[in-house]
Design a protein around this motif. Structure first.
Motif, PDB file in Angstrom:
ATOM      1  N   GLY A  85       0.789  -1.220   0.000  1.00  0.00           N
ATOM      2  CA  GLY A  85       0.000   0.000   0.000  1.00  0.00           C
ATOM      3  C   GLY A  85       0.820   1.268   0.000  1.00  0.00           C
ATOM      4  O   GLY A  85       0.271   2.366  -0.016  1.00  0.00           O
ATOM      5  N   SER A  86       2.151   1.143   0.016  1.00  0.00           N
ATOM      6  CA  SER A  86       3.002   2.324  -0.058  1.00  0.00           C
ATOM      7  C   SER A  86       4.220   2.005  -0.908  1.00  0.00           C
ATOM      8  O   SER A  86       4.659   0.846  -0.978  1.00  0.00           O
ATOM      9  CB  SER A  86       3.461   2.767   1.336  1.00  0.00           C
ATOM     10  OG  SER A  86       4.460   1.894   1.843  1.00  0.00           O
ATOM     11  N   LEU A  87       4.782   3.029  -1.539  1.00  0.00           N
ATOM     12  CA  LEU A  87       5.977   2.833  -2.357  1.00  0.00           C
ATOM     13  C   LEU A  87       7.128   2.313  -1.503  1.00  0.00           C
ATOM     14  O   LEU A  87       7.815   1.363  -1.888  1.00  0.00           O
ATOM     15  CB  LEU A  87       6.375   4.153  -3.019  1.00  0.00           C
ATOM     16  CG  LEU A  87       7.657   4.096  -3.863  1.00  0.00           C
ATOM     17  CD1 LEU A  87       7.452   3.238  -5.096  1.00  0.00           C
ATOM     18  CD2 LEU A  87       8.093   5.509  -4.251  1.00  0.00           C
ATOM     19  N   ASP A  88       7.333   2.923  -0.328  1.00  0.00           N
ATOM     20  CA  ASP A  88       8.446   2.508   0.523  1.00  0.00           C
ATOM     21  C   ASP A  88       8.308   1.046   0.929  1.00  0.00           C
ATOM     22  O   ASP A  88       9.287   0.291   0.895  1.00  0.00           O
ATOM     23  CB  ASP A  88       8.509   3.398   1.765  1.00  0.00           C
ATOM     24  CG  ASP A  88       8.856   4.829   1.428  1.00  0.00           C
ATOM     25  OD1 ASP A  88      10.053   5.162   1.450  1.00  0.00           O
ATOM     26  OD2 ASP A  88       7.942   5.614   1.134  1.00  0.00           O
ATOM     27  N   GLY A  89       7.116   0.644   1.316  1.00  0.00           N
ATOM     28  CA  GLY A  89       6.910  -0.734   1.742  1.00  0.00           C
ATOM     29  C   GLY A  89       7.099  -1.721   0.608  1.00  0.00           C
ATOM     30  O   GLY A  89       7.712  -2.780   0.790  1.00  0.00           O
ATOM     31  N   VAL A 143       5.122   0.480  -8.603  1.00  0.00           N
ATOM     32  CA  VAL A 143       5.479   1.882  -8.840  1.00  0.00           C
ATOM     33  C   VAL A 143       4.341   2.578  -9.583  1.00  0.00           C
ATOM     34  O   VAL A 143       4.042   3.750  -9.330  1.00  0.00           O
ATOM     35  CB  VAL A 143       6.801   1.980  -9.613  1.00  0.00           C
ATOM     36  CG1 VAL A 143       7.249   3.437  -9.723  1.00  0.00           C
ATOM     37  CG2 VAL A 143       7.891   1.145  -8.943  1.00  0.00           C
ATOM     38  N   GLU A 144       3.703   1.861 -10.488  1.00  0.00           N
ATOM     39  CA  GLU A 144       2.543   2.429 -11.189  1.00  0.00           C
ATOM     40  C   GLU A 144       1.459   2.816 -10.189  1.00  0.00           C
ATOM     41  O   GLU A 144       0.862   3.894 -10.274  1.00  0.00           O
ATOM     42  CB  GLU A 144       2.007   1.415 -12.192  1.00  0.00           C
ATOM     43  CG  GLU A 144       0.823   1.914 -12.998  1.00  0.00           C
ATOM     44  CD  GLU A 144       0.322   0.878 -13.991  1.00  0.00           C
ATOM     45  OE1 GLU A 144      -0.628   1.202 -14.727  1.00  0.00           O
ATOM     46  OE2 GLU A 144       0.870  -0.246 -14.019  1.00  0.00           O
ATOM     47  N   HIS A 158       8.422   3.226 -14.367  1.00  0.00           N
ATOM     48  CA  HIS A 158       8.195   2.245 -13.307  1.00  0.00           C
ATOM     49  C   HIS A 158       9.292   1.178 -13.268  1.00  0.00           C
ATOM     50  O   HIS A 158       9.772   0.817 -12.191  1.00  0.00           O
ATOM     51  CB  HIS A 158       6.828   1.590 -13.503  1.00  0.00           C
ATOM     52  CG  HIS A 158       5.729   2.576 -13.692  1.00  0.00           C
ATOM     53  ND1 HIS A 158       4.696   2.389 -14.593  1.00  0.00           N
ATOM     54  CD2 HIS A 158       5.498   3.787 -13.109  1.00  0.00           C
ATOM     55  CE1 HIS A 158       3.876   3.415 -14.553  1.00  0.00           C
ATOM     56  NE2 HIS A 158       4.334   4.288 -13.662  1.00  0.00           N
ATOM     57  N   ALA A 159       9.674   0.688 -14.430  1.00  0.00           N
ATOM     58  CA  ALA A 159      10.683  -0.371 -14.484  1.00  0.00           C
ATOM     59  C   ALA A 159      12.039   0.122 -13.986  1.00  0.00           C
ATOM     60  O   ALA A 159      12.771  -0.608 -13.305  1.00  0.00           O
ATOM     61  CB  ALA A 159      10.807  -0.906 -15.909  1.00  0.00           C
TER      62      ALA A 159
END
Length: 203
Positions: A85-89, A143-144, A158-159
């Motif tokens: 649910g988060s980019l960092d996670g 990332v998307e 994203h890649a």
């Protein structure tokens, strides 16, 4: 990004042909981990897999074809991405998966052998590139989704973000000899996330 689930050669439905392939790929992976690509002898693979030499030579023919099939099987069995649910996670989960794979005694040696083989064998190189494209495609949606949530700028590649997570870990693994440990994985994930938020990966 590395990161197989069950080991290469896990038995799947499909009868005798599938069981033979599973046994041969398991033996090939073991031999690659022990001896490297130069030690991938088809007769020894057949002996370890307890199948006839003729079967192995007829189906695979040479070590390059066997290594390519092993990589294809590893891609099929790779673990799915984690969505926190988060980019960092999400990037942290990706980094730790890569770290566990490279630090694993068998899997680490296996990847090292396959990467080394790809440097001098075109068929293995193609299979290795397909494997990593598959893994990047699996994780890029994280990332998307972060872009959709507004965590990274519009137009983020994203890649490239996913590649940026694993690149420092592979550098340690293949070049510098520094430990591929959990702190290194966490730093790689945090750095990629910070760079993505700052717009470093916008197209």
């Amino acid at each position: 990004m590395g990161e197989s689930g069950a080991g290469p050669g896990t038995v799947r439905p499909g009868g005798r042909t599938a069981r033979v392939r599973a046994a041969v790929l398991q033996a090939a992976g073991d031999l690659l981990a022990e001896r490297g690509f130069d030690g991938l002898d088809l007769a020894e693979v057949a002996r370890r897999a307890e199948v006839g030499r003729t079967t192995v030579y007829r189906r695979w023919g040479n070590p390059s074809a066997l290594a390519a099939d092993l990589l294809s099987d590893m891609a099929d069995q790779s673990l799915p991405r984690t969505e926190t649910g988060s980019l960092d996670g999400d990037l942290l989960a990706n980094a730790r998966l890569v770290q566990r794979t490279l630090a694993d005694p068998r899997q680490g040696r296996l990847f090292c052998a396959l990467i080394a083989a790809a440097e001098c064998d075109e068929r293995t190189a193609g299979a290795l590139h397909r494997f990593y494209r598959t893994r990047i495609a699996e994780w890029a949606p994280c990332v998307e989704q972060a872009e959709e949530r507004g965590e990274v700028p519009p137009g983020t590649d994203h890649a490239e973000v996913v590649r940026a997570v694993s690149a420092p870990l592979y550098y340690r693994f293949l070049v510098s000899g520094d430990p591929v440990d959990v702190p290194a994985a966490d730093r790689a994930a945090r750095a990629a996330a910070a760079a993505a938020r700052a717009g470093a990966f916008t197209r």
